[in-house]
Write a protein that holds these residues in place. Sequence first.
Motif, short mmCIF file in Angstrom:
data_model
loop_
_atom_site.label_atom_id
_atom_site.label_comp_id
_atom_site.label_asym_id
_atom_site.label_seq_id
_atom_site.Cartn_x
_atom_site.Cartn_y
_atom_site.Cartn_z
N VAL A 281 0.86 -1.18 0.00
CA VAL A 281 0.00 0.00 0.00
C VAL A 281 0.90 1.23 0.00
CG1 VAL A 281 -1.72 1.31 1.29
CG2 VAL A 281 -1.85 -1.19 1.22
N GLU A 282 0.81 2.03 -1.05
CA GLU A 282 1.62 3.23 -1.17
C GLU A 282 0.80 4.45 -0.74
OE1 GLU A 282 4.78 3.25 -2.01
OE2 GLU A 282 4.93 1.12 -2.53
N PHE A 283 1.44 5.35 -0.02
CA PHE A 283 0.79 6.58 0.39
C PHE A 283 1.33 7.73 -0.45
CE2 PHE A 283 0.87 3.80 4.13
CZ PHE A 283 -0.49 3.69 4.35
N LYS A 284 0.45 8.41 -1.17
CA LYS A 284 0.86 9.43 -2.13
C LYS A 284 1.14 10.77 -1.45
CE LYS A 284 -1.84 7.30 -5.83
NZ LYS A 284 -2.96 7.47 -6.79
N ASP A 285 2.15 11.45 -1.99
CA ASP A 285 2.48 12.81 -1.53
C ASP A 285 2.70 12.87 -0.02
OD1 ASP A 285 2.10 13.72 -4.18
OD2 ASP A 285 -0.05 13.90 -3.84
N ASN A 286 3.21 11.80 0.53
CA ASN A 286 3.50 11.73 1.97
C ASN A 286 2.26 11.92 2.84
OD1 ASN A 286 6.23 11.16 1.72
ND2 ASN A 286 6.80 13.32 1.65
N LYS A 287 1.08 11.77 2.24
CA LYS A 287 -0.15 11.82 3.01
C LYS A 287 -0.44 10.42 3.53
CE LYS A 287 -1.24 16.16 2.36
NZ LYS A 287 -1.32 17.11 3.49
N ARG A 288 -0.09 10.21 4.77
CA ARG A 288 -0.18 8.86 5.31
C ARG A 288 -0.69 8.92 6.74
NH1 ARG A 288 3.45 8.30 9.08
NH2 ARG A 288 5.27 9.65 9.13
N PRO A 289 -1.26 7.82 7.19
CA PRO A 289 -1.67 7.75 8.60
C PRO A 289 -0.45 7.64 9.50
CG PRO A 289 -1.98 5.64 7.55
CD PRO A 289 -1.57 6.60 6.47
N SER A 290 -0.67 7.80 10.78
CA SER A 290 0.41 7.67 11.75
C SER A 290 0.94 6.24 11.78
CB SER A 290 -0.09 8.05 13.16
OG SER A 290 0.83 7.61 14.14
N PHE A 291 2.23 6.07 11.49
CA PHE A 291 2.82 4.74 11.54
C PHE A 291 2.93 4.24 12.98
CE2 PHE A 291 5.19 4.24 7.23
CZ PHE A 291 3.99 4.38 6.57
#
Length: 214
Positions: free
Chosen positions: A162-172
């Motif tokens: 699962v890739e998160f675009k433009d560094n918009k990602r949930p908290s790891f």
Amino acid sequence: SSRSEMSGRERSSCRCSVSRLTRPENPWAEMARSSAASDTSSQQNFRTKLSAFYGYSEQAKPKCIATEMEDNPSGDRVVAAHIWPRYAASAFPLDLEDGVNNASNGMFLHEKIEEEMDRLHVCFVCDPFKISAKFVVLHRNILDEKLSGTQLKYRDLHLKDVEFKDNKRPSFKLLSRHAQQAFGHTDNQQWMDENIVSELKSVVQVGSPQKPDA
């Protein structure tokens, strides 16, 4: 064969750095879930916030991060899912604006995947150095279940990147807390298929992300 006879040491190896974290209280417990009150207004606000965070316009239909299915308001839903459950808001472990309703505590997920996450049957294994994650199915009994609105079964998604675009990602950190609980609970219940145990030995580490911090 040796593949089907995994030792306790090998099981521990597949869980990687999950075991390195101090286990918190489990906010995904059914007891906590049963005491949760429904708040439609609050959930709609969270959905709006999540749409903005992940770059969706007001007209756009959010997609499930795992299945890539679009939301269908009249049928199969893609929901704004909390990672750390909102009914456990008082125990939220991060100091973030809006607490449990911070957008980094959410993902758009097929409604059935959200349910399986809360049951600790599936999780996301984070790779903080690639800003990505793998979707992992931990309960053998759901592998052949079909996800409504798609042609996919859970086994089709197992170990999907699962890739998160433009560094918009949930908290790891929050995804890792969830994965930690899921691996521990699954191991205790002996839900995990031995083939999955073997596959996971080659997966990126699960556990506390070393970078970025959130």
